[in-house]
Design a protein around this motif. Structure first.
Motif, PDB file in Angstrom:
ATOM      1  N   THR A   1     -32.219  -4.420  31.648  1.00 40.22           N
ATOM      2  CA  THR A   1     -33.091  -5.350  30.953  1.00 40.22           C
ATOM      3  C   THR A   1     -34.410  -4.634  30.679  1.00 40.22           C
ATOM      4  OG1 THR A   1     -34.237  -6.305  32.871  1.00 40.22           O
ATOM      5  CG2 THR A   1     -32.061  -7.227  32.317  1.00 40.22           C
ATOM      6  N   GLU A   2     -35.336  -5.326  30.066  1.00 44.87           N
ATOM      7  CA  GLU A   2     -36.641  -4.722  29.763  1.00 44.87           C
ATOM      8  C   GLU A   2     -37.583  -4.712  30.969  1.00 44.87           C
ATOM      9  OE1 GLU A   2     -38.391  -8.844  27.823  1.00 44.87           O
ATOM     10  OE2 GLU A   2     -37.561  -7.287  26.526  1.00 44.87           O
ATOM     11  N   ARG A   3     -37.140  -5.281  32.091  1.00 46.15           N
ATOM     12  CA  ARG A   3     -38.022  -5.382  33.262  1.00 46.15           C
ATOM     13  C   ARG A   3     -37.448  -4.638  34.457  1.00 46.15           C
ATOM     14  NH1 ARG A   3     -39.552 -11.147  34.521  1.00 46.15           N
ATOM     15  NH2 ARG A   3     -40.969 -10.044  35.909  1.00 46.15           N
ATOM     16  N   ASP A   4     -38.229  -3.679  34.971  1.00 49.36           N
ATOM     17  CA  ASP A   4     -37.809  -2.896  36.132  1.00 49.36           C
ATOM     18  C   ASP A   4     -37.487  -3.769  37.336  1.00 49.36           C
ATOM     19  OD1 ASP A   4     -38.188  -0.576  34.700  1.00 49.36           O
ATOM     20  OD2 ASP A   4     -39.841   0.168  35.929  1.00 49.36           O
ATOM     21  N   THR A   5     -38.314  -4.777  37.599  1.00 50.08           N
ATOM     22  CA  THR A   5     -38.093  -5.601  38.787  1.00 50.08           C
ATOM     23  C   THR A   5     -36.780  -6.372  38.698  1.00 50.08           C
ATOM     24  OG1 THR A   5     -39.501  -7.316  37.810  1.00 50.08           O
ATOM     25  CG2 THR A   5     -40.534  -5.821  39.404  1.00 50.08           C
ATOM     26  N   VAL A   6     -36.441  -6.821  37.512  1.00 52.54           N
ATOM     27  CA  VAL A   6     -35.169  -7.527  37.317  1.00 52.54           C
ATOM     28  C   VAL A   6     -34.004  -6.555  37.535  1.00 52.54           C
ATOM     29  CG1 VAL A   6     -33.693  -8.697  35.620  1.00 52.54           C
ATOM     30  CG2 VAL A   6     -36.125  -9.285  35.789  1.00 52.54           C
ATOM     31  N   ASN A   7     -34.122  -5.361  37.010  1.00 53.21           N
ATOM     32  CA  ASN A   7     -33.061  -4.359  37.170  1.00 53.21           C
ATOM     33  C   ASN A   7     -32.904  -3.961  38.633  1.00 53.21           C
ATOM     34  OD1 ASN A   7     -32.757  -4.487  34.405  1.00 53.21           O
ATOM     35  ND2 ASN A   7     -34.036  -2.708  34.033  1.00 53.21           N
ATOM     36  N   TYR A   8     -34.023  -3.824  39.323  1.00 54.84           N
ATOM     37  CA  TYR A   8     -33.988  -3.518  40.759  1.00 54.84           C
ATOM     38  C   TYR A   8     -33.253  -4.631  41.515  1.00 54.84           C
ATOM     39  CZ  TYR A   8     -35.566  -2.831  45.538  1.00 54.84           C
ATOM     40  OH  TYR A   8     -35.605  -2.665  46.903  1.00 54.84           O
ATOM     41  N   PHE A   9     -33.656  -5.871  41.256  1.00 57.51           N
ATOM     42  CA  PHE A   9     -33.037  -7.030  41.907  1.00 57.51           C
ATOM     43  C   PHE A   9     -31.541  -7.094  41.618  1.00 57.51           C
ATOM     44  CE2 PHE A   9     -31.551 -11.397  41.065  1.00 57.51           C
ATOM     45  CZ  PHE A   9     -31.579 -11.912  42.350  1.00 57.51           C
TER      46      PHE A   9
ATOM     47  N   PHE B   1     -25.867   0.864  38.554  1.00 60.35           N
ATOM     48  CA  PHE B   1     -26.927   1.643  37.928  1.00 60.35           C
ATOM     49  C   PHE B   1     -28.025   0.690  37.469  1.00 60.35           C
ATOM     50  CE2 PHE B   1     -22.860   3.641  37.352  1.00 60.35           C
ATOM     51  CZ  PHE B   1     -23.095   4.945  37.745  1.00 60.35           C
ATOM     52  N   ALA B   2     -29.277   1.081  37.712  1.00 59.73           N
ATOM     53  CA  ALA B   2     -30.408   0.254  37.314  1.00 59.73           C
ATOM     54  C   ALA B   2     -31.398   1.110  36.540  1.00 59.73           C
ATOM     55  CB  ALA B   2     -31.085  -0.361  38.542  1.00 59.73           C
ATOM     56  N   ARG B   3     -31.715   0.673  35.337  1.00 63.22           N
ATOM     57  CA  ARG B   3     -32.701   1.374  34.504  1.00 63.22           C
ATOM     58  C   ARG B   3     -34.084   1.014  35.034  1.00 63.22           C
ATOM     59  NH1 ARG B   3     -36.150   0.563  30.457  1.00 63.22           N
ATOM     60  NH2 ARG B   3     -36.326   2.139  28.835  1.00 63.22           N
ATOM     61  N   ILE B   4     -34.772   2.010  35.583  1.00 65.49           N
ATOM     62  CA  ILE B   4     -36.074   1.764  36.223  1.00 65.49           C
ATOM     63  C   ILE B   4     -37.017   2.913  35.917  1.00 65.49           C
ATOM     64  CG2 ILE B   4     -37.270   1.476  38.428  1.00 65.49           C
ATOM     65  CD1 ILE B   4     -34.738   0.211  39.536  1.00 65.49           C
ATOM     66  N   GLU B   5     -38.230   2.576  35.520  1.00 63.05           N
ATOM     67  CA  GLU B   5     -39.290   3.563  35.282  1.00 63.05           C
ATOM     68  C   GLU B   5     -40.252   3.651  36.470  1.00 63.05           C
ATOM     69  OE1 GLU B   5     -39.858   5.583  32.697  1.00 63.05           O
ATOM     70  OE2 GLU B   5     -38.638   4.779  31.070  1.00 63.05           O
TER      71      GLU B   5
ATOM     72  N   LEU C   1     -40.336   1.578  42.807  1.00 60.21           N
ATOM     73  CA  LEU C   1     -39.025   0.923  42.889  1.00 60.21           C
ATOM     74  C   LEU C   1     -37.913   1.951  43.024  1.00 60.21           C
ATOM     75  CD1 LEU C   1     -39.347  -1.954  40.258  1.00 60.21           C
ATOM     76  CD2 LEU C   1     -39.367  -2.147  42.748  1.00 60.21           C
ATOM     77  N   ILE C   2     -38.041   3.064  42.326  1.00 59.54           N
ATOM     78  CA  ILE C   2     -37.044   4.131  42.454  1.00 59.54           C
ATOM     79  C   ILE C   2     -37.003   4.611  43.900  1.00 59.54           C
ATOM     80  CG2 ILE C   2     -36.482   6.520  41.818  1.00 59.54           C
ATOM     81  CD1 ILE C   2     -37.564   5.827  38.988  1.00 59.54           C
ATOM     82  N   GLY C   3     -38.165   4.788  44.507  1.00 60.88           N
ATOM     83  CA  GLY C   3     -38.232   5.219  45.903  1.00 60.88           C
ATOM     84  C   GLY C   3     -37.570   4.231  46.841  1.00 60.88           C
TER      85      GLY C   3
ATOM     86  N   SER D   1     -30.144   3.349  49.185  1.00 60.01           N
ATOM     87  CA  SER D   1     -29.145   2.371  48.754  1.00 60.01           C
ATOM     88  C   SER D   1     -28.071   3.090  47.943  1.00 60.01           C
ATOM     89  CB  SER D   1     -29.804   1.277  47.915  1.00 60.01           C
ATOM     90  OG  SER D   1     -30.056   1.744  46.605  1.00 60.01           O
ATOM     91  N   THR D   2     -27.073   2.348  47.538  1.00 59.85           N
ATOM     92  CA  THR D   2     -26.024   2.925  46.703  1.00 59.85           C
ATOM     93  C   THR D   2     -26.304   2.714  45.217  1.00 59.85           C
ATOM     94  OG1 THR D   2     -24.697   0.911  46.844  1.00 59.85           O
ATOM     95  CG2 THR D   2     -24.270   2.638  48.491  1.00 59.85           C
ATOM     96  N   VAL D   3     -27.442   2.113  44.904  1.00 58.36           N
ATOM     97  CA  VAL D   3     -27.826   1.879  43.510  1.00 58.36           C
ATOM     98  C   VAL D   3     -28.395   3.180  42.937  1.00 58.36           C
ATOM     99  CG1 VAL D   3     -29.297   0.556  41.950  1.00 58.36           C
ATOM    100  CG2 VAL D   3     -28.337  -0.539  43.991  1.00 58.36           C
ATOM    101  N   GLU D   4     -27.851   3.592  41.800  1.00 57.93           N
ATOM    102  CA  GLU D   4     -28.324   4.805  41.125  1.00 57.93           C
ATOM    103  C   GLU D   4     -29.378   4.415  40.099  1.00 57.93           C
ATOM    104  OE1 GLU D   4     -27.713   8.066  41.350  1.00 57.93           O
ATOM    105  OE2 GLU D   4     -26.370   7.789  43.052  1.00 57.93           O
ATOM    106  N   PRO D   5     -30.622   4.870  40.275  1.00 57.98           N
ATOM    107  CA  PRO D   5     -31.631   4.568  39.261  1.00 57.98           C
ATOM    108  C   PRO D   5     -31.439   5.446  38.026  1.00 57.98           C
ATOM    109  CG  PRO D   5     -32.593   5.893  41.006  1.00 57.98           C
ATOM    110  CD  PRO D   5     -31.176   5.598  41.411  1.00 57.98           C
ATOM    111  N   ILE D   6     -31.623   4.863  36.880  1.00 58.46           N
ATOM    112  CA  ILE D   6     -31.636   5.603  35.624  1.00 58.46           C
ATOM    113  C   ILE D   6     -33.071   5.525  35.117  1.00 58.46           C
ATOM    114  CG2 ILE D   6     -30.797   5.712  33.253  1.00 58.46           C
ATOM    115  CD1 ILE D   6     -28.286   4.236  34.262  1.00 58.46           C
ATOM    116  N   CYS D   7     -33.762   6.636  35.166  1.00 58.97           N
ATOM    117  CA  CYS D   7     -35.156   6.688  34.742  1.00 58.97           C
ATOM    118  C   CYS D   7     -35.237   7.507  33.457  1.00 58.97           C
ATOM    119  CB  CYS D   7     -36.022   7.308  35.832  1.00 58.97           C
ATOM    120  SG  CYS D   7     -37.755   7.438  35.349  1.00 58.97           S
TER     121      CYS D   7
END
Length: 139
Positions: free
Chosen positions: A79-87, A102-106, A110-112, A117-123
């Motif tokens: 989504t357009e919001r990092d916090t939503v993607n993190y959640f 996978f979560a798109r996060i800038e 939040l990436i840290g 976790s097992t969630v892969e950030p996509i920055c």
């Protein structure tokens, strides 16, 4: 005769990146569900997109359940919001046991928070910088 299980993917957020991911996963044979709150967001899906579209707020856990998140192999929160993607990433991974998340996060903070976790950030910023350094042969 052995039954082949179709891999399932859930893409939440259909901006440019989400559309590209949904199209690519569909082309690769995944049963894709693309979720967005904006009906015009689905206009960018390719003519060959073989998945489903759901007009809803993908941050709503009831929507995730309606999309059979328990049966999902891959979830991409973009989504357009990092916090939503993190959640979404944490919920998919820790509550529903989605294997590939996978979560798109800038946001670096939040990436840290995803490091253990097992969630892969996509920055996108990191990916572009890494690609530039490889192309420019910068170590």
């Amino acid at each position: 005769m052995a039954l082949v299980r179709v891999r399932r993917a859930l893409v939440v957020g259909c901006g440019e990146f989400g559309l590209a991911v949904a199209n690519r996963l569909s082309d690769a044979g995944y049963a894709v569900i693309a979720v967005d709150k904006d009906p015009s967001a689905f206009n960018g899906l390719s003519a060959g997109f073989g998945g489903e579209t759901v007009l809803a707020d993908g941050a709503d856990v009831a929507v995730l359940k309606d999309c059979d998140i328990e049966q999902t192999d891959v979830l991409v929160a973009c989504t357009e919001r990092d916090t939503v993607n993190y959640f979404l990433g944490r919920v998919a991974s820790e509550v529903y046991g989605v294997e590939h998340v996978f979560a798109r996060i800038e946001d670096e903070d939040l990436i840290g928070m995803l490091e253990e976790s097992t969630v892969e950030p996509i920055c996108p910023h990191r990916l572009c910088l890494d690609a530039f350094c490889r192309m420019a042969r910068i170590v």
